[in-house]
Every structure is written in C-alpha cells, then in structure tokens.
Design a protein around this motif. Sequence first.
Motif, PDB file in Angstrom:
ATOM      1  N   THR A 142       0.838  -1.204   0.000  1.00 17.55           N
ATOM      2  CA  THR A 142       0.000   0.000   0.000  1.00 17.55           C
ATOM      3  C   THR A 142       0.875   1.257   0.000  1.00 17.55           C
ATOM      4  OG1 THR A 142      -1.741  -1.142   1.206  1.00 17.55           O
ATOM      5  CG2 THR A 142      -1.775   1.266   1.303  1.00 17.55           C
ATOM      6  N   CYS A 143       0.514   2.195  -0.861  1.00 16.39           N
ATOM      7  CA  CYS A 143       1.209   3.486  -0.874  1.00 16.39           C
ATOM      8  C   CYS A 143       0.758   4.277   0.343  1.00 16.39           C
ATOM      9  CB  CYS A 143       0.859   4.235  -2.167  1.00 16.39           C
ATOM     10  SG  CYS A 143       1.222   6.006  -2.101  1.00 16.39           S
ATOM     11  N   LEU A 144       1.691   4.696   1.185  1.00 21.81           N
ATOM     12  CA  LEU A 144       1.320   5.424   2.405  1.00 21.81           C
ATOM     13  C   LEU A 144       0.999   6.897   2.128  1.00 21.81           C
ATOM     14  CD1 LEU A 144       3.628   3.984   5.229  1.00 21.81           C
ATOM     15  CD2 LEU A 144       1.390   3.195   4.428  1.00 21.81           C
ATOM     16  N   GLY A 145       1.195   7.304   0.879  1.00 20.46           N
ATOM     17  CA  GLY A 145       0.817   8.668   0.510  1.00 20.46           C
ATOM     18  C   GLY A 145      -0.675   8.783   0.288  1.00 20.46           C
ATOM     19  N   CYS A 146      -1.256   7.794  -0.399  1.00 19.83           N
ATOM     20  CA  CYS A 146      -2.684   7.867  -0.728  1.00 19.83           C
ATOM     21  C   CYS A 146      -3.464   6.681  -0.169  1.00 19.83           C
ATOM     22  CB  CYS A 146      -2.878   7.946  -2.244  1.00 19.83           C
ATOM     23  SG  CYS A 146      -2.289   6.481  -3.128  1.00 19.83           S
ATOM     24  N   ASN A 147      -2.761   5.763   0.504  1.00 23.06           N
ATOM     25  CA  ASN A 147      -3.401   4.580   1.102  1.00 23.06           C
ATOM     26  C   ASN A 147      -4.089   3.663   0.102  1.00 23.06           C
ATOM     27  OD1 ASN A 147      -2.689   4.973   3.864  1.00 23.06           O
ATOM     28  ND2 ASN A 147      -4.150   6.668   3.910  1.00 23.06           N
ATOM     29  N   THR A 173       6.835   5.182  -9.295  1.00 28.49           N
ATOM     30  CA  THR A 173       5.825   6.179  -8.962  1.00 28.49           C
ATOM     31  C   THR A 173       4.511   5.476  -8.641  1.00 28.49           C
ATOM     32  OG1 THR A 173       6.814   7.748 -10.489  1.00 28.49           O
ATOM     33  CG2 THR A 173       4.537   8.137  -9.913  1.00 28.49           C
ATOM     34  N   CYS A 174       3.791   5.941  -7.640  1.00 30.51           N
ATOM     35  CA  CYS A 174       2.471   5.387  -7.355  1.00 30.51           C
ATOM     36  C   CYS A 174       1.519   5.821  -8.464  1.00 30.51           C
ATOM     37  CB  CYS A 174       1.968   5.891  -5.997  1.00 30.51           C
ATOM     38  SG  CYS A 174       0.211   5.572  -5.717  1.00 30.51           S
ATOM     39  N   PRO A 175       0.847   4.872  -9.134  1.00 30.38           N
ATOM     40  CA  PRO A 175      -0.021   5.258 -10.253  1.00 30.38           C
ATOM     41  C   PRO A 175      -1.271   6.028  -9.796  1.00 30.38           C
ATOM     42  CG  PRO A 175      -0.184   2.900  -9.840  1.00 30.38           C
ATOM     43  CD  PRO A 175       0.892   3.420  -8.921  1.00 30.38           C
ATOM     44  N   HIS A 176      -1.578   5.981  -8.487  1.00 28.88           N
ATOM     45  CA  HIS A 176      -2.776   6.668  -7.990  1.00 28.88           C
ATOM     46  C   HIS A 176      -2.492   8.130  -7.655  1.00 28.88           C
ATOM     47  CE1 HIS A 176      -4.478   2.682  -7.816  1.00 28.88           C
ATOM     48  NE2 HIS A 176      -3.509   2.277  -6.995  1.00 28.88           N
ATOM     49  N   CYS A 177      -1.379   8.385  -6.963  1.00 32.10           N
ATOM     50  CA  CYS A 177      -1.116   9.756  -6.504  1.00 32.10           C
ATOM     51  C   CYS A 177       0.152  10.345  -7.110  1.00 32.10           C
ATOM     52  CB  CYS A 177      -1.043   9.802  -4.973  1.00 32.10           C
ATOM     53  SG  CYS A 177       0.379   8.923  -4.278  1.00 32.10           S
ATOM     54  N   ASN A 178       0.830   9.539  -7.931  1.00 31.15           N
ATOM     55  CA  ASN A 178       2.054  10.009  -8.617  1.00 31.15           C
ATOM     56  C   ASN A 178       3.250  10.255  -7.709  1.00 31.15           C
ATOM     57  OD1 ASN A 178       1.148   9.948 -11.286  1.00 31.15           O
ATOM     58  ND2 ASN A 178       0.043  11.874 -10.975  1.00 31.15           N
TER      59      ASN A 178
HETATM   60 ZN    ZN Z   1      -0.099   6.815  -3.838  1.00 31.01          ZN
END
Ligand code: ZN
Length: 241
Positions: A202-207, A226-231
């Motif tokens: 899980t990306c801790l930036g956008c969960n 890069t997280c594809p959800h929040c970049n």
């Molecule tokens: Zn993210």
Amino acid sequence: MEETEIQKQINMLRELQQLDSETQRIRTERRQFEGELNELQADFDRIQVMADQLTREMETLEAERRELDQALVQERENVEKAEDRLPSIKTQKEYVAVLKEVDTAKKLTKEIEDRITQKNAEINAVEGDKQEKDAELAAQTERMSERKNALEKAMSEYDSALTDYKDARKKLLDKIPASLRRRYQMLLDRRGTAVVEVRQGTCLGCNMQLPPQVFNKLHRGDEVETCPHCNRLVYLEQTAT
Ligand SMILES: [Zn+2]
C-alpha cells in the motif's frame, strides 16, 4: 548488501524531504514568534500613545489652572484696593459705588475660586489615569524585556538553522538527477509530500494498493517508481526486502 544507485537516489530524496519539512516547521514557528514580538511592541505603542495623550491633557489643565491662579491674585487685589478707598470717601453716592465695586470683585473672586476647585478635580482625575497608564507601561516594558530577549534569541537560532538547511539542501540537490529533482519539487508543491513508503503493498501517501506489476518493479529496484494513484515517488524500507 551495497546500496544501489536507485537506493542512493531514494535516500537522498528522503533526506531532502526531511530537510524541507524541518525548514517548513521552523519557518512556521519563526513566524509565530515574530507575530508575538510584533504584538508585544504594538501593545506597548498603544499604551504609550495613551500615556502621551494624558501627559498633554495634564499640561493643558495645569496651564489653565496657572491662568486662574493669576486671575485670582488680580481679583483679590481689586477687592483690597477698593476696600482701602472706603475710609477716605466723602460722598454717600461714591461710597455706594465703591461698595458695589467691592461686592462685584468678591463675587468674581468666588467664581474664580470655584473654577480652581473644579480644575483641581479635573487635574486629579487625569493624574490618576496617568498614573494607571504609567504603571501599565512599566508592566508592559517588563513583560517585553523578558519575552523579547527569549524571542529574539530563538529567532536567531531559527535563522542559523535555516541557513544550515539551505546549505545541506543545495548539496543534496547537486547530487540528485535533474529530472528527479523536478518531479520531487512538483509533487512537494502539489501534494505536500513527494516521497512515500510502500508498506504491505500500500502506498502510504494515498493509502491505495499498488498494482502487482508496479509492486514487482519496485522490488526489482531498477528505477525510481511512482504510485499510479497519486504520482508520488515510492520506496520500500530496506529492512523489508
Ligand atoms: Zn499513492
């Protein structure tokens, strides 16, 4: 295990982010301290203005009382002069006229005395206000001298910390590839954080959960992912691998 180039870059970005968040925190605190200092000064200035105003009022009232004192001396002299003439008066008509003069001068004297009494009451009232304001001013001066030193000391410490951070930041930026630097700065501006950990997928930036292919690439560590959800730029804690 030796650090790969990608791990080095990620670690530098994390360090950069740490520096930037510290810088932000210090700037915010410094602003608060500066605000407090300005407020103290503004309070002092406000009291000072009122104290000055009262001083001017006192000066005016005292000048008015001096005039009244002089007028009183003058009028008492008029009474005496008129009374001194009485024994040598020859005619009844003249006697009545001088008596009237004495009477008028006495009335005026009484009026002036009343006005002096009133003026003294005004002076006492303003004097009381002035003493109150002076005490306030002294208290504010004491508050300021205590707090001002502490605030100014803290601010100069903040300033030197900010200079250190700026230097450290510049050194880091010189070592980070330009494209990564730009991505970092853009994310920081837009999202507040640019580099975030991925924990249990899980990306801790956008969960949000990272897609498996991205997660696998992240594990391979061939490039900064890069997280594809929040970049945001993502990393795995080294101990977790
Ligand atoms: Zn993210």
